[in-house]
Design a protein around this motif. Structure first.
Motif, short mmCIF file in Angstrom:
data_model
loop_
_atom_site.label_atom_id
_atom_site.label_comp_id
_atom_site.label_asym_id
_atom_site.label_seq_id
_atom_site.Cartn_x
_atom_site.Cartn_y
_atom_site.Cartn_z
N MET A 1 -3.48 2.89 10.16
CA MET A 1 -3.87 1.75 9.36
C MET A 1 -3.02 1.73 8.09
SD MET A 1 -7.63 0.79 7.80
CE MET A 1 -7.65 1.98 6.47
N ASN A 2 -2.35 0.63 7.84
CA ASN A 2 -1.51 0.47 6.66
C ASN A 2 -2.03 -0.69 5.82
OD1 ASN A 2 0.10 2.52 7.66
ND2 ASN A 2 1.58 1.12 8.55
N LEU A 3 -2.19 -0.44 4.52
CA LEU A 3 -2.64 -1.47 3.58
C LEU A 3 -1.71 -1.47 2.38
CD1 LEU A 3 -6.46 -0.65 3.58
CD2 LEU A 3 -5.36 -2.54 4.76
N GLU A 4 -1.54 -2.63 1.76
CA GLU A 4 -0.71 -2.75 0.56
C GLU A 4 -1.50 -3.41 -0.54
OE1 GLU A 4 2.77 -5.07 1.31
OE2 GLU A 4 3.55 -3.69 2.81
N SER A 5 -1.27 -2.93 -1.76
CA SER A 5 -1.84 -3.61 -2.92
C SER A 5 -0.91 -4.76 -3.29
CB SER A 5 -1.96 -2.65 -4.11
OG SER A 5 -0.69 -2.43 -4.70
N PRO A 6 -1.40 -5.70 -4.10
CA PRO A 6 -0.46 -6.70 -4.62
C PRO A 6 0.54 -5.99 -5.54
CG PRO A 6 -2.73 -7.08 -5.40
CD PRO A 6 -2.76 -5.87 -4.55
N LYS A 7 1.74 -6.54 -5.66
CA LYS A 7 2.72 -6.01 -6.60
C LYS A 7 2.37 -6.53 -7.98
CE LYS A 7 7.34 -4.87 -5.98
NZ LYS A 7 8.67 -5.14 -5.44
N VAL A 8 2.28 -5.62 -8.95
CA VAL A 8 1.92 -6.02 -10.31
C VAL A 8 3.04 -5.67 -11.28
CG1 VAL A 8 -0.59 -5.85 -9.98
CG2 VAL A 8 0.68 -3.85 -10.74
N SER A 9 3.18 -6.49 -12.31
CA SER A 9 4.15 -6.23 -13.37
C SER A 9 3.48 -5.40 -14.45
CB SER A 9 4.66 -7.54 -13.96
OG SER A 9 5.36 -8.26 -12.99
N VAL A 10 4.22 -4.43 -14.96
CA VAL A 10 3.70 -3.55 -16.01
C VAL A 10 4.70 -3.52 -17.15
CG1 VAL A 10 2.84 -1.23 -16.52
CG2 VAL A 10 2.62 -2.13 -14.20
N ALA A 11 4.22 -3.67 -18.37
CA ALA A 11 5.09 -3.73 -19.55
C ALA A 11 5.46 -2.32 -20.01
CB ALA A 11 4.42 -4.51 -20.66
N GLU B 1 -1.51 4.57 3.80
CA GLU B 1 -1.27 4.84 5.21
C GLU B 1 -2.28 5.88 5.67
OE1 GLU B 1 2.80 6.14 5.36
OE2 GLU B 1 3.57 4.19 4.75
N GLY B 2 -3.12 5.50 6.63
CA GLY B 2 -4.14 6.41 7.11
C GLY B 2 -4.20 6.47 8.62
N SER B 3 -4.56 7.64 9.13
CA SER B 3 -4.72 7.83 10.57
C SER B 3 -6.22 7.92 10.87
CB SER B 3 -4.03 9.12 11.02
OG SER B 3 -2.67 9.07 10.73
N PHE B 4 -6.79 6.79 11.25
CA PHE B 4 -8.21 6.74 11.53
C PHE B 4 -8.43 6.22 12.95
CE2 PHE B 4 -7.84 5.58 6.95
CZ PHE B 4 -8.40 6.72 6.43
N ASN B 5 -9.56 6.60 13.53
CA ASN B 5 -9.90 5.99 14.81
C ASN B 5 -10.28 4.54 14.54
OD1 ASN B 5 -12.79 5.68 14.40
ND2 ASN B 5 -12.98 7.90 14.69
N PRO B 6 -10.24 3.68 15.57
CA PRO B 6 -10.47 2.24 15.35
C PRO B 6 -11.80 1.92 14.67
CG PRO B 6 -9.56 2.61 17.53
CD PRO B 6 -9.85 3.96 16.95
N MET B 7 -12.85 2.65 15.01
CA MET B 7 -14.17 2.40 14.41
C MET B 7 -14.14 2.71 12.91
SD MET B 7 -17.21 1.44 15.12
CE MET B 7 -18.92 1.59 14.72
N MET B 8 -13.57 3.88 12.56
CA MET B 8 -13.47 4.28 11.16
C MET B 8 -12.57 3.31 10.40
SD MET B 8 -14.25 6.45 8.76
CE MET B 8 -14.50 8.16 9.10
N ALA B 9 -11.46 2.91 10.99
CA ALA B 9 -10.52 1.98 10.34
C ALA B 9 -11.23 0.67 10.01
CB ALA B 9 -9.32 1.72 11.25
N MET B 10 -12.04 0.19 10.92
CA MET B 10 -12.77 -1.06 10.70
C MET B 10 -13.74 -0.92 9.51
SD MET B 10 -14.73 -3.28 13.60
CE MET B 10 -16.21 -2.29 13.63
N MET B 11 -14.38 0.25 9.41
CA MET B 11 -15.37 0.47 8.35
C MET B 11 -14.71 0.64 6.97
SD MET B 11 -18.11 2.99 10.30
CE MET B 11 -18.12 4.06 8.92
N VAL B 12 -13.54 1.27 6.91
CA VAL B 12 -12.95 1.60 5.60
C VAL B 12 -11.89 0.61 5.13
CG1 VAL B 12 -13.44 4.07 5.87
CG2 VAL B 12 -11.19 3.18 6.51
N LYS B 13 -11.44 -0.28 6.00
CA LYS B 13 -10.35 -1.20 5.64
C LYS B 13 -10.69 -2.03 4.40
CE LYS B 13 -7.22 -4.65 7.47
NZ LYS B 13 -6.77 -5.39 8.63
N GLY B 14 -11.86 -2.64 4.36
CA GLY B 14 -12.27 -3.46 3.21
C GLY B 14 -12.37 -2.67 1.92
#
Length: 130
Positions: A1-11, A101-114
């Motif tokens: 399971m791969n997730l990305e945050s939005p890209k943010v600008s930092v001063a 980037e996480g290695s989860f089984n499909p059930m766990m991935a569904m629960m933790v994605k949000g």
């Protein structure tokens, strides 16, 4: 399971941001409001817990100044990495994005994605607090 945050600008310069993010105590400022626990374990590791979720210990696995910091789970029970990508925009400005980037089984991935997606988005959006 791969997730990305939005890209943010930092001063801040890329090196300054890198230095702030390799100091574990600064992560407390980035945590969501529903944090139940935060504890620095060592110079390269911290533990946090969100309400209703198990505690997670993150440890620095790799550093490549000033553009990348890779955090990983301190235990193999939940195998994942959190990659911090820092791009220099100018002398006093940079852009940051978190990749999960996480290695989860499909059930766990569904629960933790949000919750994980929301968590990394919060980390990115709280960068201005550093």
């Amino acid at each position: 399971m791969n997730l990305e945050s939005p890209k943010v600008s930092v001063a801040k310069s890329a090196q300054e941001l890198f230095d702030l993010l390799t100091d574990m105590k600064n992560f407390e400022k980035l945590m969501p409001e529903n944090i139940a626990k935060f504890e620095v374990i060592g110079e390269d590791s911290f533990l946090f817990g969100l309400k209703g979720m198990p505690e997670i210990q993150l440890k620095v696995k790799e550093k490549a100044a000033p553009g990348k910091i890779v955090f990983g789970a301190a235990t193999d029970k939940v195998p994942f990495t959190l990659i911090t990508n820092i791009d220099s925009v100018s002398e006093n400005s940079s852009a940051l994005k978190f990749d999960f980037e996480g290695s989860f089984n499909p059930m766990m991935a569904m629960m933790v994605k949000g919750p994980i997606g929301k968590f990394i988005e919060t980390l990115a959006n709280n960068m201005s607090k550093l």
